[in-house]
Motif scaffolding. Structure first.
Motif, PDB file in Angstrom:
ATOM      1  N   ALA A 110      -6.932  32.973  73.119  1.00 53.39           N
ATOM      2  CA  ALA A 110      -5.678  32.206  73.185  1.00 53.39           C
ATOM      3  C   ALA A 110      -4.874  32.740  74.368  1.00 53.39           C
ATOM      4  CB  ALA A 110      -4.888  32.365  71.891  1.00 53.39           C
TER       5      ALA A 110
ATOM      6  N   ILE B  21      -5.944  26.831  83.045  1.00 55.11           N
ATOM      7  CA  ILE B  21      -5.123  27.290  81.918  1.00 55.11           C
ATOM      8  C   ILE B  21      -3.796  26.539  81.921  1.00 55.11           C
ATOM      9  CG2 ILE B  21      -3.815  29.251  80.996  1.00 55.11           C
ATOM     10  CD1 ILE B  21      -6.184  31.044  81.941  1.00 55.11           C
TER      11      ILE B  21
ATOM     12  N   TYR C  16      -1.247  32.551  76.452  1.00 46.17           N
ATOM     13  CA  TYR C  16       0.168  32.212  76.326  1.00 46.17           C
ATOM     14  C   TYR C  16       0.792  32.253  77.718  1.00 46.17           C
ATOM     15  CZ  TYR C  16      -0.736  33.082  71.432  1.00 46.17           C
ATOM     16  OH  TYR C  16      -1.267  33.030  70.170  1.00 46.17           O
TER      17      TYR C  16
ATOM     18  N   ARG D 298      -4.013  22.965  80.650  1.00 46.49           N
ATOM     19  CA  ARG D 298      -4.406  22.781  79.249  1.00 46.49           C
ATOM     20  C   ARG D 298      -3.358  23.228  78.232  1.00 46.49           C
ATOM     21  NH1 ARG D 298     -10.626  24.516  78.604  1.00 46.49           N
ATOM     22  NH2 ARG D 298     -10.053  24.028  76.470  1.00 46.49           N
ATOM     23  N   VAL D 299      -2.329  23.954  78.664  1.00 44.21           N
ATOM     24  CA  VAL D 299      -1.389  24.508  77.696  1.00 44.21           C
ATOM     25  C   VAL D 299      -0.575  23.438  76.983  1.00 44.21           C
ATOM     26  CG1 VAL D 299      -1.162  26.769  78.798  1.00 44.21           C
ATOM     27  CG2 VAL D 299       0.405  24.923  79.447  1.00 44.21           C
ATOM     28  N   GLN D 300      -0.179  23.762  75.752  1.00 40.20           N
ATOM     29  CA  GLN D 300       0.689  22.910  74.935  1.00 40.20           C
ATOM     30  C   GLN D 300       1.973  23.677  74.649  1.00 40.20           C
ATOM     31  OE1 GLN D 300      -0.214  19.706  74.103  1.00 40.20           O
ATOM     32  NE2 GLN D 300      -1.990  20.135  75.393  1.00 40.20           N
TER      33      GLN D 300
ATOM     34  N   ARG E 166       2.808  21.378  85.997  1.00 43.75           N
ATOM     35  CA  ARG E 166       1.577  20.855  85.379  1.00 43.75           C
ATOM     36  C   ARG E 166       0.685  20.149  86.398  1.00 43.75           C
ATOM     37  NH1 ARG E 166       0.700  21.050  80.026  1.00 43.75           N
ATOM     38  NH2 ARG E 166       2.459  21.337  78.645  1.00 43.75           N
TER      39      ARG E 166
ATOM     40  N   TYR F 112       4.187  28.289  76.233  1.00 45.73           N
ATOM     41  CA  TYR F 112       3.060  27.375  76.065  1.00 45.73           C
ATOM     42  C   TYR F 112       1.838  28.171  75.632  1.00 45.73           C
ATOM     43  CZ  TYR F 112       6.074  24.301  78.754  1.00 45.73           C
ATOM     44  OH  TYR F 112       7.146  23.555  79.179  1.00 45.73           O
ATOM     45  N   LYS F 113       0.862  27.449  75.060  1.00 47.38           N
ATOM     46  CA  LYS F 113      -0.347  28.119  74.573  1.00 47.38           C
ATOM     47  C   LYS F 113      -1.541  27.193  74.757  1.00 47.38           C
ATOM     48  CE  LYS F 113      -2.496  29.785  70.334  1.00 47.38           C
ATOM     49  NZ  LYS F 113      -2.395  29.866  68.870  1.00 47.38           N
ATOM     50  N   THR F 114      -2.693  27.794  75.050  1.00 51.28           N
ATOM     51  CA  THR F 114      -3.959  27.069  75.014  1.00 51.28           C
ATOM     52  C   THR F 114      -5.050  28.006  74.514  1.00 51.28           C
ATOM     53  OG1 THR F 114      -5.433  25.571  76.199  1.00 51.28           O
ATOM     54  CG2 THR F 114      -4.756  27.550  77.384  1.00 51.28           C
ATOM     55  N   GLN F 115      -6.101  27.415  74.029  1.00 52.45           N
ATOM     56  CA  GLN F 115      -7.256  28.166  73.547  1.00 52.45           C
ATOM     57  C   GLN F 115      -8.437  27.783  74.428  1.00 52.45           C
ATOM     58  OE1 GLN F 115      -7.038  30.063  70.535  1.00 52.45           O
ATOM     59  NE2 GLN F 115      -9.122  30.807  70.710  1.00 52.45           N
ATOM     60  N   ILE F 116      -9.076  28.762  75.042  1.00 59.17           N
ATOM     61  CA  ILE F 116     -10.295  28.526  75.809  1.00 59.17           C
ATOM     62  C   ILE F 116     -11.339  29.470  75.252  1.00 59.17           C
ATOM     63  CG2 ILE F 116     -11.406  28.577  78.073  1.00 59.17           C
ATOM     64  CD1 ILE F 116      -8.677  27.957  79.313  1.00 59.17           C
TER      65      ILE F 116
END
Length: 178
Positions: A123, A103, A125, A106-108, A25, A115-119
């Motif tokens: 989405a 990316i 992954y 920002r992922v969760q 991270r 992990y996933k993020t939306q930009i």
């Protein structure tokens, strides 16, 4: 006293484990080999590319080597795609900064190593393996499913700034895709 030592030891081990697990991270730069697979319409043969990724300081270079040579340069929201065989440079603007490091930051977490993020509308992954990015997957705006797998990942290695300087030959055609 023994209990206090035991608690401190367990806390230290837990904290160290957490830091080791998500050290990715804090990435400042990344260099890796990649294999990119693009799956289009159902039944279509997937297209597979291979190359090298460089990313640092809001700059990204995707250097494709197979099956065709291609260079993709991203800097914040500006994109340049150079295709040597076509002697063509496509210039475009991105709605969002989608460099790979952003990316990752920002992922969760959604699973053990996933992990996933939306930009914007997309989405992303990410799968982490051995504390390094292993896979990035997303569906683009025309419903292609893109899977990028990374090998030989070097995190926070110094990348020479000249890698990100875009200098196509003089005889290329420029296409404005903005």
């Amino acid at each position: 006293m023994k209990k206090l030592c035991m608690i401190l030891l367990l806390f230290s081990a837990f904290t160290f484990g957490q830091n080791q697990q998500e050290v990715w991270r804090n990435v400042k730069s990344i260099e890796a080999d990649f294999t990119q697979e693009i799956k289009g319409e159902k039944g279509a043969i997937p297209v597979v590319y291979k190359g090298k990724l460089y990313a640092a300081d809001n700059k990204v270079k995707w250097l494709y080597v197979a099956p065709l040579a291609k260079e993709v340069y991203l800097e914040k929201t500006q994109a340049y795609i150079y295709e040597p065989e076509l002697k063509q440079v496509t210039i475009g603007n991105l709605k969002e900064n989608v460099d790979f490091i952003q990316i990752l930051k920002r992922v969760q977490k959604i699973g053990k190593d996933s992990y996933k993020t939306q930009i914007g509308d997309i989405a992303y992954y990410v799968i982490i393996k051995d504390s390094k990015p292993y896979e990035l997957k997303y569906t683009d705006s025309i419903d292609n499913v893109i899977t990028i797998r990374f090998e030989n990942v070097k995190m926070n290695a110094k990348i020479d700034g000249s890698v990100f300087i875009f200098q196509p030959p003089d005889d290329v055609e420029y296409i404005d895709a903005s």
